[in-house]
Design a protein around this motif. Structure first.
Motif, PDB file in Angstrom:
ATOM      1  N   SER A 241      38.909  32.708  50.276  1.00 55.58           N
ATOM      2  CA  SER A 241      40.471  32.738  50.440  1.00 55.58           C
ATOM      3  C   SER A 241      40.766  33.030  48.996  1.00 55.58           C
ATOM      4  CB  SER A 241      40.892  31.440  51.149  1.00 55.58           C
ATOM      5  OG  SER A 241      40.632  31.167  52.291  1.00 55.58           O
ATOM      6  N   LEU A 245      43.925  35.377  47.759  1.00 56.08           N
ATOM      7  CA  LEU A 245      45.048  34.838  47.260  1.00 56.08           C
ATOM      8  C   LEU A 245      45.300  35.125  45.641  1.00 56.08           C
ATOM      9  CD1 LEU A 245      45.419  31.522  49.193  1.00 56.08           C
ATOM     10  CD2 LEU A 245      46.224  33.854  49.934  1.00 56.08           C
ATOM     11  N   TYR A 256      48.413  39.358  50.331  1.00 55.30           N
ATOM     12  CA  TYR A 256      47.949  38.010  50.645  1.00 55.30           C
ATOM     13  C   TYR A 256      48.378  36.672  50.226  1.00 55.30           C
ATOM     14  CZ  TYR A 256      44.732  41.881  51.443  1.00 55.30           C
ATOM     15  OH  TYR A 256      44.227  42.986  51.820  1.00 55.30           O
ATOM     16  N   ASN A 257      48.788  36.630  48.718  1.00 52.48           N
ATOM     17  CA  ASN A 257      49.544  35.585  48.251  1.00 52.48           C
ATOM     18  C   ASN A 257      50.944  35.352  48.813  1.00 52.48           C
ATOM     19  OD1 ASN A 257      51.051  34.138  45.967  1.00 52.48           O
ATOM     20  ND2 ASN A 257      49.077  33.832  45.449  1.00 52.48           N
ATOM     21  N   ALA A 260      50.713  33.768  52.234  1.00 51.50           N
ATOM     22  CA  ALA A 260      50.501  32.487  52.068  1.00 51.50           C
ATOM     23  C   ALA A 260      51.730  31.586  51.625  1.00 51.50           C
ATOM     24  CB  ALA A 260      49.419  32.150  50.904  1.00 51.50           C
ATOM     25  N   ALA A 269      49.400  28.703  46.641  1.00 50.63           N
ATOM     26  CA  ALA A 269      49.287  30.014  46.125  1.00 50.63           C
ATOM     27  C   ALA A 269      49.604  30.250  44.749  1.00 50.63           C
ATOM     28  CB  ALA A 269      50.141  30.863  47.190  1.00 50.63           C
ATOM     29  N   GLN A 273      46.458  31.764  42.246  1.00 52.07           N
ATOM     30  CA  GLN A 273      46.270  32.847  41.719  1.00 52.07           C
ATOM     31  C   GLN A 273      46.345  32.436  39.954  1.00 52.07           C
ATOM     32  OE1 GLN A 273      50.443  34.982  41.344  1.00 52.07           O
ATOM     33  NE2 GLN A 273      49.048  36.574  42.336  1.00 52.07           N
ATOM     34  N   VAL A 288      42.340  25.904  47.022  1.00 55.61           N
ATOM     35  CA  VAL A 288      42.933  26.169  48.195  1.00 55.61           C
ATOM     36  C   VAL A 288      42.864  25.126  49.009  1.00 55.61           C
ATOM     37  CG1 VAL A 288      42.529  27.917  50.138  1.00 55.61           C
ATOM     38  CG2 VAL A 288      41.766  28.650  47.746  1.00 55.61           C
TER      39      VAL A 288
END
Length: 350
Positions: A241, A245, A256-257, A260, A269, A273, A288
């Motif tokens: 994940s 993310l 994808y972030n 979330a 998120a 990142q 996560v």
């Protein structure tokens, strides 16, 4: 609901495992096995090899990258794979992301919705084996100022209609998927948060004149890790994940972030990142939340997983595509067997 299998990227030292898992999924009656591509192995070559080693299971690209090939080339590949596999090919497409599209393929990542729509139009037109002539914003075939002429695909696929799937994340992309595709390849799919996505899918279906999702294949990729302790099982999924993310995109453009964030994990998120882009990968994985993993994966004892299956069916999932990447080869084969047994026990199997 049916079961599918997502293979790991080919060439990462797990090629034998991939083939063993594909054969076992075929034996167990799984519906489809998918192969992906990024900037290593390509999916058509892998799928041709897998199709040669299996008998009944469909083989699908998840995905073939739109910027990597002209639409006519994709139609050629789809027709060839459908012929080689005896009518078992499913064509999954995706625009990839800005980093891969522009950095690897040298194709500008602009107007992805319009490019995807035209791309699917041309692929489908070519597969009908009519002469290929098309006028759009992004593609014009033949070119109007040269010697080219409208040509006809010479390969005859086994099936008259090769199903087309789109990998999409954002609301507008999901809506386009409902409009122009036969199925949706979803990632980080959470049954608890699926209602909004299904609204967008249905909006696309309505635009295409389809009253509902009947006949449309909803295919989330769902990591599966079985074991006594759900929190411990979530650890490898946290790493997976965090890669998406944090690392699949730039700071200001990571689909994808953003997904979330829409699911209610905005603070986590952002933290994941920041850590990932700072190359603090272990800390990014640890950041996560278990709740995010638990919402988007199947982790823990088999009975706990069994209890989760109805939620996927109720959320509209028609093919539950499993990502089984943890453990020895024998353990991963056993996971496939256990999941087939759990689906049978649930009474939800197709």
């Amino acid at each position: 609901m049916r079961l599918g299998l997502n293979l790991s990227y080919w060439g990462a030292g797990n090629d034998r495992d991939n083939l063993v898992l594909a054969r076992e999924a075929d034996r167990l009656g799984y519906s489809v096995v998918w192969a992906a591509e990024a900037y290593g192995s390509d999916s058509p070559t892998v799928l041709s090899w897998v199709a040669a080693q299996t008998e009944r299971i469909d083989v699908g690209s998840a995905v073939m990258q739109i910027p990597a090939r002209t639409p006519a080339c994709t139609a050629m590949t789809a027709a060839t794979l459908d012929t080689l596999s005896g009518g078992r090919f499913r064509l999954g497409l995706g625009v990839s992301g800005p980093q891969v599209s522009e950095g690897w393929h040298g194709v500008r990542f602009d107007k992805p919705l319009g490019r995807t729509r035209e791309y699917v139009d041309i692929v489908r037109l070519a597969l009908t084996r009519r002469r290929l002539a098309y006028e759009g914003e992004h593609w014009t075939l033949p070119l109007p100022d040269g010697p080219g002429k409208a040509l006809q695909l010479t390969v005859r696929p086994v099936r008259q209609h090769i199903p087309v799937y789109l990998a999409s994340v954002g609301p507008r992309n999901v809506e386009l998927t409902g409009e122009v595709a036969d199925g949706w390849l979803a990632i980080f799919f959470s049954p608890q948060h699926a209602a909004e996505a299904l609204v967008h899918l249905q909006a696309g279906r309505t635009r295409a004149g389809k009253p509902d999702l009947a006949g449309f294949d909803v295919v989330p990729t769902v990591p599966v890790v079985l074991g006594d302790d759900p929190v411990a099982c979530a650890k490898p999924v946290q790493s997976y994940s965090a890669l998406y993310l944090g690392g699949m995109g730039s700071r200001d453009k990571n689909f994808y972030n953003q997904q979330a964030v829409r699911m209610g994990f905005a603070e986590a998120a952002a933290r994941v990142q920041d850590l990932f882009l700072d190359r603090r990968y272990e800390q990014a994985a640890a950041a996560v939340p278990f709740e995010f993993v638990d919402a988007t994966a199947l982790v823990g004892p088999p009975d706990r997983v069994l209890d989760r299956l109805p939620a996927y069916a109720e959320a509209g999932v028609t093919t539950l595509s499993l990502a089984v990447s943890t453990g020895s080869t024998d353990e991963r084969v056993q996971t496939l067997r256990t999941m087939a047994d759990l689906l049978a026990r649930s009474g939800l199997g197709d």
